[in-house]
Scaffold this motif. Structure first.
Motif, short mmCIF file in Angstrom:
data_model
loop_
_atom_site.label_atom_id
_atom_site.label_comp_id
_atom_site.label_asym_id
_atom_site.label_seq_id
_atom_site.Cartn_x
_atom_site.Cartn_y
_atom_site.Cartn_z
N ALA A 25 -19.03 -53.00 23.89
CA ALA A 25 -20.27 -53.64 23.43
C ALA A 25 -20.02 -54.39 22.13
O ALA A 25 -19.24 -53.96 21.28
CB ALA A 25 -21.36 -52.60 23.23
N ILE A 26 -20.68 -55.54 22.00
CA ILE A 26 -20.59 -56.35 20.78
C ILE A 26 -21.92 -56.22 20.06
O ILE A 26 -22.92 -56.75 20.54
CB ILE A 26 -20.31 -57.83 21.11
N GLY A 30 -10.94 -55.56 18.35
CA GLY A 30 -12.29 -55.04 18.50
C GLY A 30 -12.75 -54.15 17.36
O GLY A 30 -13.77 -53.47 17.48
N THR A 31 -12.03 -54.17 16.24
CA THR A 31 -12.36 -53.26 15.15
C THR A 31 -13.57 -53.71 14.34
O THR A 31 -14.13 -52.91 13.59
CB THR A 31 -11.17 -53.10 14.19
N LYS A 32 -13.99 -54.95 14.48
CA LYS A 32 -15.13 -55.46 13.70
C LYS A 32 -16.23 -55.99 14.62
O LYS A 32 -17.02 -56.83 14.23
CB LYS A 32 -14.68 -56.59 12.76
N SER A 33 -16.29 -55.50 15.86
CA SER A 33 -17.24 -56.05 16.83
C SER A 33 -18.69 -55.73 16.49
O SER A 33 -19.60 -56.34 17.03
CB SER A 33 -16.91 -55.58 18.24
N GLY A 34 -18.94 -54.81 15.60
CA GLY A 34 -20.30 -54.49 15.19
C GLY A 34 -20.76 -55.30 14.00
O GLY A 34 -21.90 -55.19 13.57
N TRP A 35 -19.89 -56.11 13.43
CA TRP A 35 -20.23 -56.90 12.25
C TRP A 35 -21.01 -58.14 12.67
O TRP A 35 -20.81 -58.69 13.74
CB TRP A 35 -18.97 -57.33 11.51
N GLY A 36 -21.84 -58.62 11.80
CA GLY A 36 -22.56 -59.87 12.04
C GLY A 36 -23.73 -59.70 12.99
O GLY A 36 -24.10 -58.59 13.38
N ASN A 37 -24.30 -60.83 13.33
CA ASN A 37 -25.44 -60.83 14.24
C ASN A 37 -24.98 -60.58 15.67
O ASN A 37 -23.91 -61.04 16.07
CB ASN A 37 -26.16 -62.18 14.18
N PRO A 38 -25.77 -59.87 16.44
CA PRO A 38 -25.39 -59.64 17.84
C PRO A 38 -25.46 -60.95 18.62
O PRO A 38 -26.27 -61.82 18.31
CB PRO A 38 -26.43 -58.64 18.35
#
Length: 133
Positions: A37-38, A75-83
């Motif tokens: 999931a992003i 994929g270590t920063k996939s939760g960063w920023g706007n979805p």
């Protein structure tokens, strides 16, 4: 995966199959997991090409198909920023882990998109080098 998502994934696979036949991309495809999931948006398919030319062909097919694709390294920063507004596909560089060239005397290195920082640091350390912070 709920019934609607399964139906969307099936339709997406059909579109991919039509547009990617010449690429033999279906063997690179995998089912997404919760870890894919992003920022909370679940993709419908994960593709892991092995070469830069495969990535170029896949992105061209995305464009022809109107399919939204998101690139992913480790994929270590996939939760960063706007979805993202949607995440049809994840284009993962997980299979592209090679260090292409390390011209240590010139202090230059070229790596593929999936090369981990740890692997790169280990290679650089062989010549007393390291990545800066």
């Amino acid at each position: 995966m709920d019934a609607a998502t399964k139906s969307e994934a099936k339709g997406l696979r059909s579109a991919l199959r039509y547009n990617f036949m010449a690429l033999s991309v279906m063997e690179m495809c995998g089912r997404p997991t919760a870890a894919d999931a992003i920022a909370g948006v679940q993709p419908k398919l994960v593709i892991e090409p092995a070469t830069a030319s495969e990535i170029a062909e896949i992105f061209a097919a995305f464009e022809r198909s109107g399919i939204g694709g998101d690139p992913r390294g480790g994929g270590t920063k996939s939760g960063w920023g706007n979805p993202p507004s949607r995440a049809d596909l994840i284009l993962s560089t997980a299979r592209m882990t090679e260090i292409i060239e390390h011209a240590w005397a010139d202090l230059t290195v070229s790596v593929e998109g999936g090369c981990t920082v740890q692997r790169l640091q280990e290679t650089l350390a062989q010549h007393g080098q390291r990545l800066g912070a």
